[in-house]
Motif scaffolding. Structure first.
Motif, mmCIF file in Angstrom:
data_model
loop_
_atom_site.group_PDB
_atom_site.id
_atom_site.type_symbol
_atom_site.label_atom_id
_atom_site.label_comp_id
_atom_site.label_asym_id
_atom_site.label_seq_id
_atom_site.Cartn_x
_atom_site.Cartn_y
_atom_site.Cartn_z
ATOM 1 N N ARG A 355 -17.397 -43.768 27.020
ATOM 2 C CA ARG A 355 -17.043 -42.593 26.215
ATOM 3 C C ARG A 355 -18.003 -42.390 25.054
ATOM 4 N N ALA A 356 -18.413 -43.490 24.426
ATOM 5 C CA ALA A 356 -19.315 -43.375 23.276
ATOM 6 C C ALA A 356 -20.670 -42.807 23.676
ATOM 7 N N ARG A 357 -21.055 -42.978 24.946
ATOM 8 C CA ARG A 357 -22.350 -42.454 25.413
ATOM 9 C C ARG A 357 -22.288 -40.972 25.777
ATOM 10 N N GLN A 358 -21.090 -40.424 25.850
ATOM 11 C CA GLN A 358 -20.964 -39.038 26.268
ATOM 12 C C GLN A 358 -21.561 -38.083 25.224
ATOM 13 N N GLU A 359 -22.209 -37.055 25.702
ATOM 14 C CA GLU A 359 -22.755 -36.046 24.793
ATOM 15 C C GLU A 359 -21.626 -35.419 23.987
ATOM 16 N N GLY A 360 -21.866 -35.252 22.678
ATOM 17 C CA GLY A 360 -20.876 -34.629 21.812
ATOM 18 C C GLY A 360 -19.808 -35.567 21.302
ATOM 19 N N VAL A 361 -19.937 -36.877 21.556
ATOM 20 C CA VAL A 361 -18.974 -37.869 21.080
ATOM 21 C C VAL A 361 -19.646 -38.730 20.015
ATOM 22 N N VAL A 362 -18.964 -38.894 18.890
ATOM 23 C CA VAL A 362 -19.461 -39.716 17.790
ATOM 24 C C VAL A 362 -18.562 -40.936 17.652
ATOM 25 N N GLN A 363 -19.185 -42.103 17.595
ATOM 26 C CA GLN A 363 -18.419 -43.332 17.380
ATOM 27 C C GLN A 363 -18.375 -43.605 15.885
ATOM 28 N N LEU A 364 -17.207 -43.400 15.277
ATOM 29 C CA LEU A 364 -17.056 -43.579 13.844
ATOM 30 C C LEU A 364 -16.838 -45.033 13.465
ATOM 31 N N LEU A 365 -16.290 -45.816 14.395
ATOM 32 C CA LEU A 365 -15.981 -47.215 14.092
ATOM 33 C C LEU A 365 -15.885 -47.993 15.392
ATOM 34 N N CYS A 366 -16.419 -49.222 15.388
ATOM 35 C CA CYS A 366 -16.229 -50.130 16.517
ATOM 36 C C CYS A 366 -16.336 -51.551 15.987
ATOM 37 N N ASN A 367 -15.246 -52.305 16.054
ATOM 38 C CA ASN A 367 -15.184 -53.638 15.475
ATOM 39 C C ASN A 367 -14.969 -54.655 16.590
ATOM 40 N N THR A 368 -16.041 -55.276 17.052
ATOM 41 C CA THR A 368 -15.957 -56.301 18.093
ATOM 42 C C THR A 368 -16.785 -57.497 17.656
ATOM 43 N N PRO A 369 -16.188 -58.453 16.940
ATOM 44 C CA PRO A 369 -16.978 -59.545 16.346
ATOM 45 C C PRO A 369 -17.375 -60.653 17.300
ATOM 46 N N GLY A 370 -16.768 -60.748 18.480
ATOM 47 C CA GLY A 370 -17.111 -61.849 19.368
ATOM 48 C C GLY A 370 -16.532 -61.646 20.741
ATOM 49 N N PRO A 371 -16.823 -62.548 21.669
ATOM 50 C CA PRO A 371 -16.398 -62.347 23.062
ATOM 51 C C PRO A 371 -14.894 -62.429 23.275
ATOM 52 N N HIS A 372 -14.171 -63.082 22.356
ATOM 53 C CA HIS A 372 -12.745 -63.274 22.562
ATOM 54 C C HIS A 372 -11.881 -62.554 21.527
ATOM 55 N N ARG A 373 -12.499 -61.686 20.747
ATOM 56 C CA ARG A 373 -11.736 -60.947 19.734
ATOM 57 C C ARG A 373 -12.199 -59.494 19.745
ATOM 58 N N THR A 374 -11.243 -58.584 19.695
ATOM 59 C CA THR A 374 -11.532 -57.157 19.752
ATOM 60 C C THR A 374 -10.792 -56.457 18.625
ATOM 61 N N GLY A 375 -11.489 -55.578 17.927
ATOM 62 C CA GLY A 375 -10.884 -54.801 16.865
ATOM 63 C C GLY A 375 -10.839 -53.337 17.214
ATOM 64 N N PRO A 376 -10.329 -52.504 16.306
ATOM 65 C CA PRO A 376 -10.135 -51.089 16.605
ATOM 66 C C PRO A 376 -11.438 -50.316 16.678
ATOM 67 N N ALA A 377 -11.343 -49.200 17.384
ATOM 68 C CA ALA A 377 -12.462 -48.271 17.502
ATOM 69 C C ALA A 377 -11.948 -46.857 17.265
ATOM 70 N N LEU A 378 -12.829 -45.997 16.759
ATOM 71 C CA LEU A 378 -12.483 -44.605 16.491
ATOM 72 C C LEU A 378 -13.621 -43.717 16.961
ATOM 73 N N LEU A 379 -13.300 -42.756 17.815
ATOM 74 C CA LEU A 379 -14.265 -41.789 18.319
ATOM 75 C C LEU A 379 -13.886 -40.397 17.848
ATOM 76 N N GLU A 380 -14.873 -39.508 17.796
ATOM 77 C CA GLU A 380 -14.615 -38.125 17.402
ATOM 78 C C GLU A 380 -15.392 -37.197 18.323
ATOM 79 N N THR A 381 -14.743 -36.097 18.693
ATOM 80 C CA THR A 381 -15.397 -35.056 19.467
ATOM 81 C C THR A 381 -14.738 -33.734 19.115
ATOM 82 N N ASP A 382 -15.100 -32.672 19.824
ATOM 83 C CA ASP A 382 -14.486 -31.381 19.528
ATOM 84 C C ASP A 382 -13.808 -30.830 20.772
ATOM 85 N N ALA A 383 -12.988 -29.816 20.567
ATOM 86 C CA ALA A 383 -12.195 -29.262 21.657
ATOM 87 C C ALA A 383 -13.074 -28.708 22.766
ATOM 88 N N ALA A 384 -14.172 -28.061 22.417
ATOM 89 C CA ALA A 384 -15.039 -27.495 23.443
ATOM 90 C C ALA A 384 -15.561 -28.569 24.378
#
Length: 530
Positions: A355-384
């Motif tokens: 999803r982050a690679r899709q045209e028109g998508v901005v990754q505002l946050l991605c927190n992944t500190p290591g192979p066994h721990r995952t944090g939140p992510a936030l993406l933004e796009t528009d209706a069009a």
């Protein structure tokens, strides 16, 4: 009750253990990646067949025992699970990475829903008994005497869920509702938490033995892959399926069930993106508090709930900017944690990266500190962009949400119209602004099984009014629910008796109403005889 036998890693076939085999597997600790020491053996095809045949043989006798014994069985399971609370609080985190407090809370939910279905079984009103008297003199033709009620379908296959090792697994809602309806159950354990599954399965067997229930009322099958599950659904003795999991797996089970010579229903809950709609006045007045609530909901259980709000729709403007900034800030504060399994973590990161690679998508946050721990992510796009790339609105199972910026109300409504079926849809609005959004409440209700006004969708109350389902692909059948009292209706079918002698009728339909049920008699509800 807490002195259960040691785990053997073998399927439970009625009252016996299965046999060791060449196909075996181990679970791993998702917090460390280390393999856990216990080996589990996949069920042989002969063991699967034996489990289903036993369930078929047990079905008539178990159904005939009636609601009182069905309720006692469910209460016995709840008591035994409560006696295992300390053991489960130590065992479950090893297989799931879940904290002890979450495990104890989920155990309370599991025993609570067992007791809810016990109460329903004991009361018996759920059978929806209906009696229409004969009208011998009616013209142009007489009417016969007709009496109908719901009766159990027969053996049910239940698939343990990955994200709720207790409440949606071996003794979870599907099992509890099927047993309450009078159906034997064969459970396919989830391979990510097999030790938990065996421990709970043994408790169920103990409860069945204590009441001298027919062997085959419950069995538990292990498998690391999909072959046992597919064979279980295809077995002619299985009459219905309960499933909670991914769309891909749920659809495969639906297709297998539909391809049988005698198709059966699959009640599959397959997740959704659970859109949250924030209207302009509410956004202007409450952007910060809504963002705080969203952050807590998105990261609850590290986002591994099927009601995680994965999509937020709002009209751009000053309020939208405040919402975005505050949500980014609050999500950034949340510490990363283990996901339920390496497979779930891998699927999450793959889907997020796509999803982050899709045209028109901005990754505002991605927190992944290591192979066994995952944090939140936030993406933004528009209706069009969403309208031409609808995959952006599909569920990503994990702690992520997508902000959809809409240029105007018309665009927001277009996005809503384009969405697939959902488990939930949430509206944040001021009552005074709804007049400017005609049709919005009805549109949300057409898309989801549960519609919230304010609040956040995580947290599914187990009660009489709850609906946990929705239009496809959120669920396979929008007419049912997998949580709440109505869940047992999935595992029953109506049967009508015409002109039968009273003494040969089921007790629920006899004239004297010996069970004291609420029945519809000639169009009127009553508890007395009729």
């Amino acid at each position: 009750m807490s002195n259960a036998p040691l785990l053997q890693g073998l399927s439970l076939i009625g009252y016996d253990h299965g046999s060791p085999g060449d196909s075996r597997f181990q679970a791993s600790n998702p917090a460390t990646g280390e393999l856990l020491p216990q080996h589990f053996h996949a069920a042989h095809p002969s063991e699967l067949d034996r489990a289903v045949v036993l369930a078929q043989q047990a079905a008539p006798a178990y159904a005939a025992l009636g609601g009182s014994l069905h309720g006692a069985f469910l209460r016995g399971i709840a008591e035994r699970l409560e006696a295992l609370a300390d053991e489960l609080a130590e065992l479950v985190p090893q297989e799931t990475g879940l904290p002890e407090a979450r495990v104890r809370g989920e155990l309370a939910r599991t025993t609570g829903q067992l007791r809810l279905f016990a109460q329903l079984a004991e009361q018996g009103d759920w059978v929806d008994a209906r009696l229409d008297s004969a009208q011998a003199q009616r013209l142009p033709q007489p009417r016969p005497e007709l009496r109908s009620m719901l009766q159990p379908l027969g053996p049910v296959a239940v698939f343990g869920a990955s994200n709720f090792p207790l409440a949606f697994s071996v003794a979870g809602g599907d099992t509890a509702s099927a047993l309450a309806a009078g159906c034997p159950v064969v459970v396919k354990a989830h391979p990510a938490h097999p030790a938990t599954s065996e421990r709970v399965g043994l408790a169920i067997i103990e409860a069945a033995r204590a009441l001298d229930l027919p062997e085959g009322v419950f069995s538990l099958l292990f498998d690391a892959g999909i072959s046992v599950g597919q064979a279980l659904v295809k077995h002619p003795g299985i009459q219905a399926v309960g499933f909670t999991g991914s769309l891909r797996a749920g659809r495969a089970l639906m297709d297998a069930a539909a391809a049988r010579p005698h198709p059966i229903p699959v009640y599959a809950e397959m997740g959704s993106s659970n859109p949250v709609v924030v209207l302009p006045q509410s956004l202007s007045r409450h952007a910060e508090s809504i963002a705080d609530g969203l952050a807590a909901s998105v990261t609850l259980g590290n986002g591994q709930f099927c009601t995680c709000p994965g999509l937020v729709l709002a009209v751009e403007g000053e309020g939208y900017q405040r919402l975005r900034d505050r949500l980014t800030l609050q999500l950034a504060k949340v510490q990363a944690a283990p996901m339920l399994s390496a497979a779930i973590a891998g699927s999450f990161h793959d889907a997020l990266a796509t999803r982050a690679r899709q045209e028109g998508v901005v990754q505002l946050l991605c927190n992944t500190p290591g192979p066994h721990r995952t944090g939140p992510a936030l993406l933004e796009t528009d209706a069009a962009r969403v309208l031409v790339q609808p995959a952006l609105t599909h569920e990503v199972f994990g702690p992520v949400t997508v902000l959809v910026r809409c240029a105007n109300p018309a665009e927001l409504m277009q996005v809503l119209h384009s969405l697939d079926g959902q488990l939930t849809a949430t509206l944040h609005a001021e009552a005074t602004e709804l007049a400017a959004w005609p049709g919005l409440p009805a549109l949300l209700a057409s898309k989801a099984g549960r519609v919230l006004f304010g609040g956040y969708p995580t947290g599914v109350e187990v009660c009489h009014a709850m609906v946990h389902g929705g239009p496809y692909p959120a669920a396979s059948d929008s007419r049912s629910t997998s949580v709440g009292a109505a869940a047992l209706l999935r595992f029953a079918r109506p049967v009508c008796y015409q002109n039968w002698p009273d003494e040969l009728l089921p007790a629920a339909l006899q004239a004297a109403n010996p069970l004291g049920l609420m029945r519809m008699v000639d169009g009127q509800y009553r508890r007395d005889g009729g």
